[in-house]
Design an enzyme around this catalytic site. Structure first.
Site, PDB file in Angstrom:
ATOM      1  N   LYS A  23     -10.576  -2.039  -5.342  1.00  0.00           N
ATOM      2  CA  LYS A  23     -11.523  -0.914  -5.375  1.00  0.00           C
ATOM      3  C   LYS A  23     -10.839   0.383  -5.731  1.00  0.00           C
ATOM      4  O   LYS A  23     -11.398   1.249  -6.382  1.00  0.00           O
ATOM      5  CB  LYS A  23     -12.152  -0.721  -3.989  1.00  0.00           C
TER       6      LYS A  23
ATOM      7  N   LYS B  93       0.832  -1.214   0.000  1.00  0.00           N
ATOM      8  CA  LYS B  93       0.000   0.000   0.000  1.00  0.00           C
ATOM      9  C   LYS B  93       0.864   1.262   0.000  1.00  0.00           C
ATOM     10  O   LYS B  93       0.468   2.282  -0.555  1.00  0.00           O
ATOM     11  CB  LYS B  93      -0.994  -0.018   1.160  1.00  0.00           C
TER      12      LYS B  93
ATOM     13  N   LYS C 238      -4.170  -7.809  -8.229  1.00  0.00           N
ATOM     14  CA  LYS C 238      -5.526  -8.225  -7.855  1.00  0.00           C
ATOM     15  C   LYS C 238      -6.521  -7.109  -8.157  1.00  0.00           C
ATOM     16  O   LYS C 238      -6.168  -5.918  -8.105  1.00  0.00           O
ATOM     17  CB  LYS C 238      -5.599  -8.660  -6.397  1.00  0.00           C
TER      18      LYS C 238
END
Ligand code: AQP
Length: 329
Positions: free
Chosen positions: A199, A114, A196
């Site tokens: 969102k 992240k 992956k």
């Protein structure tokens, strides 16, 4: 007395919920509802580790509740609530923070992933995310946590800090077990099948969202990355086709051999049409239910309030015990 095992699952209101969230998580939650004592949490406090527009975050949180119910989360069988409504989550996370070694926390790979995605906002909350996640789970004396492979590390950390606390201060937390979900349920991005489906990814054709209209679904599937090799077979080395086939496999409930037979000597066009059609058919009832529920905001609020009222005493009792054991007045 209810002897069902307690299961805790969380989902962040960080954007539009997509087919990956549905197949990898929500569908399993719905299917498992009768078996367990279910706690489903919209983890909005986790969402702010990434910069959010405050007004949009509120909207996305309530919208996610509506979609989850439309997907089949049944308030008669499960508790659904919003994380930020219970302040024991961050309060327990602090106690856990003081019992997690830096070395253990720095090993978490999600923080590295992240941080790479958000190099301008590497905040302490993002680093600390696993402590809040551990608090989410431990507050409810949970038996099982359904997780994909990406979350296994966080469950390990949760177990370790719970065991350490129990050992150092006295019995307080139940040690949760991961409930490992099928690998095949990891859905990859349509535009980049090596990452992956997510969102917060920005690519226009990256994800199928649960509320996408049929023509949008058809267009996204048509543009999905494949390769120049036209035979349609399950081959992990051909990431794009493999991802699409895995989606088809889960939705059609057919086995791999019969899917390969079905599309033998047929081009990507035929396969992609069939895939788009099965996605549209799967999402149609969810979308219809969502539109109905969206007109009844009071009903959604009631469900969230009932979920909160039902889980709050468990959180309060665990937090107070932890506080007492560690010597906080
Ligand atoms: N692509 C995926 N395939 C299968 N399962 C997935 N999940 C997420 N993406 C996929 C599962 O969905 C649940 C809820 O996820 P989350 O909201 O807690 O956060 P996430 O895993 O970080 O999901 P996203 O969509 O990638 O959100 P952002 O972009 O905000 O980080 C989890 O059980 C997760 O495994």
């Amino acid at each position: 007395m209810d002897s069902k095992k307690v299961v805790f699952s969380g989902i962040q209101p960080t954007g539009n919920i997509h087919l990956g969230n549905y197949l990898g998580a929500v569908k399993n939650w719905v299917d498992m509802q009768d078996m367990y004592d279910n706690i489903f949490c919209i983890v909005n406090s986790h969402a702010i580790t990434i910069k959010q527009n405050p007004k949009e975050l509120i909207q996305k949180t309530l919208d996610l509740a509506c979609i989850l119910i439309a997907c089949g989360i049944d308030p008669k069988k499960s508790n659904l609530f919003i994380q930020s409504k219970i302040d024991y989550h961050p309060a327990l996370a602090w106690i856990l923070d003081c019992n997690i070694f830096m070395g253990d926390m720095t090993r978490m790979t999600q923080f590295k992933d992240k941080s790479n995605k958000n190099p301008k906002n590497i905040n302490v909350g993002l680093f600390n995310y696993p402590a809040l996640m551990a608090a989410d789970i431990l507050l409810y004396q949970v038996d099982l946590v359904p997780v994909g492979s990406d979350q296994k590390q966080h469950i390990e950390l949760t177990r370790n800090v719970a065991m350490k606390f129990n050992r150092d201060f006295g019995e307080c937390f139940k040690i949760p077990e991961p409930l490992i979900l099928k690998e095949g349920a990891r859905v990859m991005g349509l535009d980049d099948p090596t990452t992956k489906m997510s969102k917060s990814a920005t690519g226009k054709n990256h994800a199928i969202f649960l509320l996408d209209e049929p023509d949008v679904i058809i267009s996204k599937i048509k543009k999905a990355t494949t390769d120049s090799n036209s035979n349609i077979v399950f081959d992990e080395n051909r990431a794009g086709v493999y991802n699409l086939l895995c989606i088809y496999e889960v939705l059609s409930k057919k086995n791999r051999a019969s899917i390969e037979d079905e599309f033998a000597n047929k081009g990507y066009g035929v396969f992609k049409n069939a895939l788009a059609e099965i996605i549209i058919d799967t999402l149609r009832p969810i979308q219809t239910k969502y539109r109905e529920l969206n007109n009844d905001k009071k009903y959604i609020q009631e469900i969230l309030q009932n979920g909160l009222d039902s889980v709050l005493p468990r959180a309060e009792s665990t937090y107070n015990k932890a506080k007492e054991l560690i010597g906080l007045l």
